[in-house]
Design a protein around this motif. Sequence first.
Motif, PDB file in Angstrom:
ATOM      1  N   GLY A   1     -15.499  17.195  -2.186  1.00 47.60           N
ATOM      2  CA  GLY A   1     -14.292  17.840  -2.679  1.00 47.60           C
ATOM      3  C   GLY A   1     -14.425  19.344  -2.799  1.00 47.60           C
ATOM      4  N   ARG A   2     -15.611  19.846  -2.497  1.00 52.64           N
ATOM      5  CA  ARG A   2     -15.831  21.294  -2.486  1.00 52.64           C
ATOM      6  C   ARG A   2     -16.245  21.798  -1.108  1.00 52.64           C
ATOM      7  N   ASN A   3     -16.972  20.963  -0.378  1.00 55.62           N
ATOM      8  CA  ASN A   3     -17.379  21.287   0.989  1.00 55.62           C
ATOM      9  C   ASN A   3     -17.188  20.040   1.837  1.00 55.62           C
ATOM     10  N   ALA A   4     -16.342  20.129   2.840  1.00 60.43           N
ATOM     11  CA  ALA A   4     -16.042  18.960   3.672  1.00 60.43           C
ATOM     12  C   ALA A   4     -17.307  18.427   4.324  1.00 60.43           C
ATOM     13  N   SER A   5     -17.487  17.118   4.248  1.00 57.24           N
ATOM     14  CA  SER A   5     -18.676  16.484   4.811  1.00 57.24           C
ATOM     15  C   SER A   5     -18.417  16.030   6.245  1.00 57.24           C
ATOM     16  N   PRO A   6     -19.308  16.332   7.174  1.00 55.70           N
ATOM     17  CA  PRO A   6     -19.142  15.852   8.547  1.00 55.70           C
ATOM     18  C   PRO A   6     -19.061  14.326   8.586  1.00 55.70           C
ATOM     19  N   GLY A   7     -18.170  13.812   9.397  1.00 54.96           N
ATOM     20  CA  GLY A   7     -18.019  12.370   9.506  1.00 54.96           C
ATOM     21  C   GLY A   7     -17.259  11.736   8.361  1.00 54.96           C
ATOM     22  N   MET A   8     -16.685  12.555   7.481  1.00 59.01           N
ATOM     23  CA  MET A   8     -15.959  12.038   6.311  1.00 59.01           C
ATOM     24  C   MET A   8     -14.614  12.745   6.199  1.00 59.01           C
ATOM     25  N   ALA A   9     -13.879  12.788   7.302  1.00 55.19           N
ATOM     26  CA  ALA A   9     -12.671  13.614   7.375  1.00 55.19           C
ATOM     27  C   ALA A   9     -11.631  13.226   6.324  1.00 55.19           C
ATOM     28  N   SER A  10     -11.183  11.983   6.339  1.00 60.52           N
ATOM     29  CA  SER A  10     -10.115  11.593   5.417  1.00 60.52           C
ATOM     30  C   SER A  10     -10.594  11.611   3.969  1.00 60.52           C
ATOM     31  N   TYR A  11     -11.834  11.224   3.744  1.00 57.55           N
ATOM     32  CA  TYR A  11     -12.388  11.214   2.392  1.00 57.55           C
ATOM     33  C   TYR A  11     -12.463  12.632   1.835  1.00 57.55           C
ATOM     34  N   SER A  12     -12.999  13.565   2.625  1.00 59.56           N
ATOM     35  CA  SER A  12     -13.117  14.947   2.170  1.00 59.56           C
ATOM     36  C   SER A  12     -11.741  15.530   1.866  1.00 59.56           C
ATOM     37  N   ALA A  13     -10.791  15.299   2.744  1.00 56.33           N
ATOM     38  CA  ALA A  13      -9.441  15.828   2.536  1.00 56.33           C
ATOM     39  C   ALA A  13      -8.825  15.260   1.263  1.00 56.33           C
ATOM     40  N   SER A  14      -9.039  13.979   1.003  1.00 57.66           N
ATOM     41  CA  SER A  14      -8.474  13.369  -0.204  1.00 57.66           C
ATOM     42  C   SER A  14      -9.106  13.941  -1.464  1.00 57.66           C
ATOM     43  N   LYS A  15     -10.389  14.248  -1.408  1.00 60.91           N
ATOM     44  CA  LYS A  15     -11.065  14.793  -2.576  1.00 60.91           C
ATOM     45  C   LYS A  15     -10.660  16.246  -2.829  1.00 60.91           C
ATOM     46  N   PHE A  16     -10.381  17.004  -1.772  1.00 60.14           N
ATOM     47  CA  PHE A  16      -9.818  18.342  -1.960  1.00 60.14           C
ATOM     48  C   PHE A  16      -8.457  18.231  -2.645  1.00 60.14           C
ATOM     49  N   ALA A  17      -7.650  17.265  -2.227  1.00 65.37           N
ATOM     50  CA  ALA A  17      -6.332  17.071  -2.836  1.00 65.37           C
ATOM     51  C   ALA A  17      -6.461  16.657  -4.299  1.00 65.37           C
ATOM     52  N   LEU A  18      -7.419  15.789  -4.588  1.00 66.16           N
ATOM     53  CA  LEU A  18      -7.632  15.346  -5.968  1.00 66.16           C
ATOM     54  C   LEU A  18      -8.055  16.521  -6.843  1.00 66.16           C
ATOM     55  N   ARG A  19      -8.884  17.394  -6.293  1.00 71.30           N
ATOM     56  CA  ARG A  19      -9.296  18.602  -7.012  1.00 71.30           C
ATOM     57  C   ARG A  19      -8.077  19.463  -7.356  1.00 71.30           C
ATOM     58  N   ALA A  20      -7.174  19.640  -6.414  1.00 69.84           N
ATOM     59  CA  ALA A  20      -5.973  20.450  -6.654  1.00 69.84           C
ATOM     60  C   ALA A  20      -5.078  19.800  -7.698  1.00 69.84           C
ATOM     61  N   PHE A  21      -4.977  18.475  -7.672  1.00 70.33           N
ATOM     62  CA  PHE A  21      -4.167  17.789  -8.676  1.00 70.33           C
ATOM     63  C   PHE A  21      -4.748  18.000 -10.070  1.00 70.33           C
ATOM     64  N   ALA A  22      -6.070  17.894 -10.193  1.00 68.20           N
ATOM     65  CA  ALA A  22      -6.714  18.108 -11.491  1.00 68.20           C
ATOM     66  C   ALA A  22      -6.454  19.526 -11.994  1.00 68.20           C
ATOM     67  N   ASP A  23      -6.578  20.508 -11.112  1.00 65.90           N
ATOM     68  CA  ASP A  23      -6.333  21.895 -11.502  1.00 65.90           C
ATOM     69  C   ASP A  23      -4.881  22.097 -11.933  1.00 65.90           C
ATOM     70  N   SER A  24      -3.956  21.462 -11.216  1.00 58.14           N
ATOM     71  CA  SER A  24      -2.537  21.570 -11.566  1.00 58.14           C
ATOM     72  C   SER A  24      -2.260  20.915 -12.914  1.00 58.14           C
ATOM     73  N   LEU A  25      -2.858  19.755 -13.152  1.00 51.75           N
ATOM     74  CA  LEU A  25      -2.671  19.055 -14.423  1.00 51.75           C
ATOM     75  C   LEU A  25      -3.191  19.912 -15.576  1.00 51.75           C
ATOM     76  N   ARG A  26      -4.341  20.530 -15.374  1.00 50.14           N
ATOM     77  CA  ARG A  26      -4.916  21.381 -16.418  1.00 50.14           C
ATOM     78  C   ARG A  26      -3.983  22.553 -16.739  1.00 50.14           C
ATOM     79  N   GLY A  27      -3.401  23.138 -15.707  1.00 49.28           N
ATOM     80  CA  GLY A  27      -2.508  24.261 -15.930  1.00 49.28           C
ATOM     81  C   GLY A  27      -1.186  23.876 -16.546  1.00 49.28           C
ATOM     82  N   ASP A  28      -0.678  22.708 -16.183  1.00 49.47           N
ATOM     83  CA  ASP A  28       0.652  22.296 -16.640  1.00 49.47           C
ATOM     84  C   ASP A  28       0.647  21.560 -17.973  1.00 49.47           C
TER      85      ASP A  28
END
Length: 223
Positions: free
Chosen positions: A129-156
């Motif tokens: 969720g901080r550095n995309a892992s080779p061979g883990m395209a969809s997983y890495s992308a989902s964890k980046f999205a989850l990170r953004a959701f957490a940051d948004s929740l904290r702010g809101d």
Amino acid sequence: MPTALITGASGGIGSAIARALAPTHDLLLAGRPSARLDAVALELDATTFPMDLTDTEAIESACEIVDELDVLVHNAGLSIPGRVEETSVEEWRATFSVNVFGPVALTLALLPALRAARGQVVFINSGAGRNASPGMASYSASKFALRAFADSLRGDEPGLRVTTVYPGRTDTEMQRELVAFEGGEYDPHNFLRAETVAAAVANVVATPRDGHVHEVMLRPGKR
């Protein structure tokens, strides 16, 4: 005692978190009904909370009975290894359904209960969720999205404490599947123990109210 709801608590990091919080919290163990989930609940004198993270309507209905919730731990996750060219849109949808849309739906359904308790939300993310892992395209992308959701929740939601935990590679069944995909030889000593991740989560939850831990990063050390 305060109440904690943990998703993906039937094994791996989830059951370790449940064991770490059991002395201080009443536990709701959320997940699809299974013998493994029942066994953890029996061991810890916890309550199972039947839930399918891919069924957002059922999530809303299930959470109607929860009036106050002190801790919500988003731990459940899905990994489908694959390089970009090997993936399908269906795999991306499945990954995001469990790793992003499920946590979003569950958080929205429980927001009134979390607000009532001035609660905490802990997201078990990943180094991916901080550095995309080779061979883990969809997983890495989902964890980046989850990170953004957490940051948004904290702010809101300033009344809540929101923490993202980024474990490095951890000794779990998911890790065994990933090493097999990579063609490597599995050695558990190369990875974090699930109990180590759980201890970090317990420390976050135990932080006095005047402190707000935003992020925790763990990486395997020397054993």
